[in-house]
Motif scaffolding. Structure first.
Motif, PDB file in Angstrom:
ATOM      1  N   SER A   1      12.647  23.600  12.094  1.00  0.00           N
ATOM      2  CA  SER A   1      13.128  23.112  13.394  1.00  0.00           C
ATOM      3  C   SER A   1      12.032  23.101  14.452  1.00  0.00           C
ATOM      4  O   SER A   1      12.160  22.445  15.485  1.00  0.00           O
ATOM      5  CB  SER A   1      14.299  23.967  13.883  1.00  0.00           C
TER       6      SER A   1
ATOM      7  N   ARG B   1      26.398  22.480  13.520  1.00  0.00           N
ATOM      8  CA  ARG B   1      25.913  21.114  13.754  1.00  0.00           C
ATOM      9  C   ARG B   1      27.070  20.199  14.152  1.00  0.00           C
ATOM     10  O   ARG B   1      28.189  20.326  13.644  1.00  0.00           O
ATOM     11  CB  ARG B   1      25.245  20.536  12.504  1.00  0.00           C
TER      12      ARG B   1
ATOM     13  N   THR C   1      21.099  16.692  16.445  1.00  0.00           N
ATOM     14  CA  THR C   1      19.683  16.999  16.657  1.00  0.00           C
ATOM     15  C   THR C   1      18.755  16.085  15.846  1.00  0.00           C
ATOM     16  O   THR C   1      17.541  16.203  15.927  1.00  0.00           O
ATOM     17  CB  THR C   1      19.378  18.458  16.262  1.00  0.00           C
TER      18      THR C   1
END
Length: 266
Positions: A35, A136, A169
């Motif tokens: 990430s 998520r 994301t």
């Protein structure tokens, strides 16, 4: 009335045709393992459907399994990442660690929210759905033109095949590529060695133990390995250095699909 009856008959016929055969669906997958890094990994993935069961695996592993099923006995390197087997009640995820395979089986509840928005993707009429699952927020597009309540990885349960899926994301993205009907039998349980059924807690302990001493099996001689330099000469491995490098590598895998289940390494 006649048109409605004809439409229903055609839909039932298509559904019966699909479910009477094995189906192979190809997906393109893009994801970020780390990430903190913008680097993107690309994989070709396969969704195999047989009746009410499905198996999601890499295209490379699918090809290896196909070669082995033809009778080949040699060694071939596969790719077992993201392997999942789904049945109506249970979803099984597989984790490969050195010579062992671990399996977690559990019912998975996906609380989809179907939106009114529609669009055309890959030539199919698609409808939008959203999902908040294990850290998520997902946007998915499914089509009723392909009558499977299926999709990539663990995802399923919409009234049609998932054609496209991405998380908020943009760490994970699945894109439908191709659908093919298969006449050969699909053996989902061809995983070797036989998977060991474990709980989430047990798997976490296994992964942390591997992180703490990733070369334990080699140091004890349970796994035989020879180390050579660039000239092909035998050398003594520096396990301390190798351990530090492996630990740094494992720490970079901090961005799994199910984000809330990421292992926090020390």
């Amino acid at each position: 009335m006649y048109k409605k009856s004809l439409t229903l008959f055609v839909l039932l016929f298509i559904t019966k045709l699909f479910y009477s055969q094995s189906i192979k669906i190809n997906y393109d997958m893009k994801f970020k393992e780390d990430s903190t890094n913008s680097e993107i990994t690309y994989k070709k993935m396969v969704l195999l459907i047989k009746g009410q069961e499905s198996k999601f695996l890499s295209e490379k592993q699918y090809e290896v399994d196909s070669i082995k099923s033809s009778g080949f006995k040699g060694f071939i390197v596969g790719d077992n990442t993201f392997m999942v087997i789904k049945s109506p009640q249970i979803t099984s995820k597989f984790y490969f660690q050195l010579r062992d395979v671990y399996k977690i089986s559990e019912p998975i509840q996906l609380d989809w929210k179907i939106e009114n928005e529609t669009i055309k993707k890959n030539g199919y009429n698609c409808q939008k759905a959203t999902l908040n699952y294990k850290g998520r927020i997902w946007e998915a597009w499914f089509t009723k033109d392909i009558p499977f309540q299926e999709g990539p990885y663990i995802f399923k349960g919409l009234p049609g095949l998932i054609i496209y899926m991405i998380d908020k994301t943009k760490s994970y993205e699945f894109s439908f590529n191709e659908l093919r009907k298969k006449s050969d039998l699909v053996d989902f349980e061809n995983i070797k060695p036989k998977p060991l059924e474990v709980s989430k807690g047990e798997l976490k302990k296994i992964l942390l133990a591997y992180y703490n001493d990733p070369y334990r099996e080699m140091k004890t001689g349970n796994v035989k390995a020879k180390f050579k330099d660039e000239n092909g000469k035998d050398i003594e491995p520096d396990f301390r250095k190798m351990t530090k490098e492996m630990q740094e590598y494992l720490k970079q895998k901090n961005n799994p699909v199910e984000l809330s289940e990421a292992i926090v390494y020390p």
